[in-house]
Design a protein around this motif. Structure first.
Motif, PDB file in Angstrom:
ATOM      1  N   ARG A 110       0.955  -1.343  -0.012  1.00 14.89           N
ATOM      2  CA  ARG A 110      -0.078  -0.062  -0.034  1.00 14.89           C
ATOM      3  C   ARG A 110       0.710   1.281  -0.047  1.00 14.89           C
ATOM      4  O   ARG A 110       0.637   2.218  -0.684  1.00 14.89           O
ATOM      5  CB  ARG A 110      -0.827   0.169   1.242  1.00 14.89           C
ATOM      6  N   HIS A 111       1.922   1.160   0.899  1.00 13.10           N
ATOM      7  CA  HIS A 111       2.812   2.407   0.869  1.00 13.10           C
ATOM      8  C   HIS A 111       3.698   2.478  -0.450  1.00 13.10           C
ATOM      9  O   HIS A 111       3.636   3.931  -0.905  1.00 13.10           O
ATOM     10  CB  HIS A 111       3.832   2.188   1.981  1.00 13.10           C
ATOM     11  N   LEU A 112       4.098   1.574  -1.017  1.00 12.31           N
ATOM     12  CA  LEU A 112       4.752   1.781  -2.127  1.00 12.31           C
ATOM     13  C   LEU A 112       3.947   2.189  -3.514  1.00 12.31           C
ATOM     14  O   LEU A 112       4.345   2.879  -4.309  1.00 12.31           O
ATOM     15  CB  LEU A 112       5.512   0.643  -2.620  1.00 12.31           C
ATOM     16  N   ASP A 113       2.455   1.467  -3.309  1.00 13.54           N
ATOM     17  CA  ASP A 113       1.671   1.901  -4.280  1.00 13.54           C
ATOM     18  C   ASP A 113       1.455   3.327  -4.435  1.00 13.54           C
ATOM     19  O   ASP A 113       1.215   4.119  -5.475  1.00 13.54           O
ATOM     20  CB  ASP A 113       0.396   1.158  -4.079  1.00 13.54           C
ATOM     21  N   LEU A 114       1.133   3.869  -3.016  1.00 17.53           N
ATOM     22  CA  LEU A 114       1.041   5.432  -3.067  1.00 17.53           C
ATOM     23  C   LEU A 114       2.029   6.319  -3.143  1.00 17.53           C
ATOM     24  O   LEU A 114       2.119   7.076  -3.949  1.00 17.53           O
ATOM     25  CB  LEU A 114       0.440   5.683  -1.516  1.00 17.53           C
TER      26      LEU A 114
ATOM     27  N   LEU B  99       5.276   5.753  -4.472  1.00 24.63           N
ATOM     28  CA  LEU B  99       6.046   5.624  -5.705  1.00 24.63           C
ATOM     29  C   LEU B  99       5.387   5.377  -6.938  1.00 24.63           C
ATOM     30  O   LEU B  99       5.188   6.126  -8.121  1.00 24.63           O
ATOM     31  CB  LEU B  99       7.008   4.362  -5.643  1.00 24.63           C
ATOM     32  N   LEU B 100       4.414   4.479  -6.781  1.00 18.50           N
ATOM     33  CA  LEU B 100       3.520   4.144  -8.037  1.00 18.50           C
ATOM     34  C   LEU B 100       2.451   5.357  -8.415  1.00 18.50           C
ATOM     35  O   LEU B 100       2.233   5.496  -9.501  1.00 18.50           O
ATOM     36  CB  LEU B 100       2.992   2.690  -8.081  1.00 18.50           C
ATOM     37  N   GLY B 101       2.061   6.120  -7.446  1.00 16.57           N
ATOM     38  CA  GLY B 101       1.236   7.048  -7.509  1.00 16.57           C
ATOM     39  C   GLY B 101       1.883   8.164  -8.313  1.00 16.57           C
ATOM     40  O   GLY B 101       1.216   8.933  -9.115  1.00 16.57           O
TER      41      GLY B 101
ATOM     42  N   GLU C   5      13.658   9.272  -6.017  1.00 23.37           N
ATOM     43  CA  GLU C   5      14.747   9.792  -6.278  1.00 23.37           C
ATOM     44  C   GLU C   5      15.306   9.108  -7.590  1.00 23.37           C
ATOM     45  O   GLU C   5      15.906   9.657  -8.493  1.00 23.37           O
ATOM     46  CB  GLU C   5      15.611   9.687  -5.341  1.00 23.37           C
ATOM     47  N   VAL C   6      15.441   7.738  -7.685  1.00 18.73           N
ATOM     48  CA  VAL C   6      15.957   6.917  -8.537  1.00 18.73           C
ATOM     49  C   VAL C   6      14.923   7.168  -9.875  1.00 18.73           C
ATOM     50  O   VAL C   6      15.598   7.454 -10.990  1.00 18.73           O
ATOM     51  CB  VAL C   6      16.215   5.644  -8.220  1.00 18.73           C
ATOM     52  N   TYR C   7      13.680   7.165  -9.682  1.00 16.14           N
ATOM     53  CA  TYR C   7      12.725   7.247 -10.632  1.00 16.14           C
ATOM     54  C   TYR C   7      12.820   8.531 -11.269  1.00 16.14           C
ATOM     55  O   TYR C   7      13.059   8.731 -12.842  1.00 16.14           O
ATOM     56  CB  TYR C   7      11.402   7.279 -10.215  1.00 16.14           C
TER      57      TYR C   7
END
Length: 131
Positions: free
Chosen positions: A14-18, A20-22, A66-68
């Motif tokens: 849930r955290h990474l979806d919000l 990073l993927l958000g 940051e990498v994205y």
């Protein structure tokens, strides 16, 4: 938030979806409208550059951001588009008031958090200076 090994996988997802993927979804949705303004700013966090115990998944998500942004910067440079990041420290929001698990055992609370308006000014300045 808590120790890396104490966080349930569903909460990590849930955290990474919000966080990073958000951002990726937002970039995909807005990309067709980027011209003629060539600069874009992604707001990250100091935690993307400095790991903090018991905030590992937050730090991992922000480091990924940051990498994205760095990869996006390289991939879009040929089109004349620029991507910058703003990585503020602690911002004065209700986060720490709601994060009961930090408590005294965590041993740290922000002493001088940034005003949200200061972060907005930094993001605006990043746009100006990367244009």
């Amino acid at each position: 938030y808590g120790a890396l090994l104490e966080c349930p996988v569903a909460e990590v997802q849930r955290h990474l979806d919000l966080n990073l993927l958000g951002v990726h979804r937002t970039v995909l949705a807005t990309r067709p409208h980027w011209a003629p303004r060539p600069s874009r700013v992604i707001v990250s966090s100091l935690c993307g550059r400095v790991p903090i115990p018991r905030m590992g998944w937050y730090c991992i998500g922000k480091h990924g951001l940051e990498v994205y942004a760095a990869c996006l910067r390289l991939e879009l440079a040929g089109e004349g588009l620029r991507v910058a990041t703003v990585a503020p420290g602690t911002v004065a929001t209700g986060f720490f008031g709601r994060a009961q698990q930090f408590g005294p055992s965590w041993g740290w609370r922000p002493t001088r958090p940034l005003a949200p308006e200061a972060v907005a000014v930094s993001a605006a300045m990043a746009v100006v200076f990367t244009a």
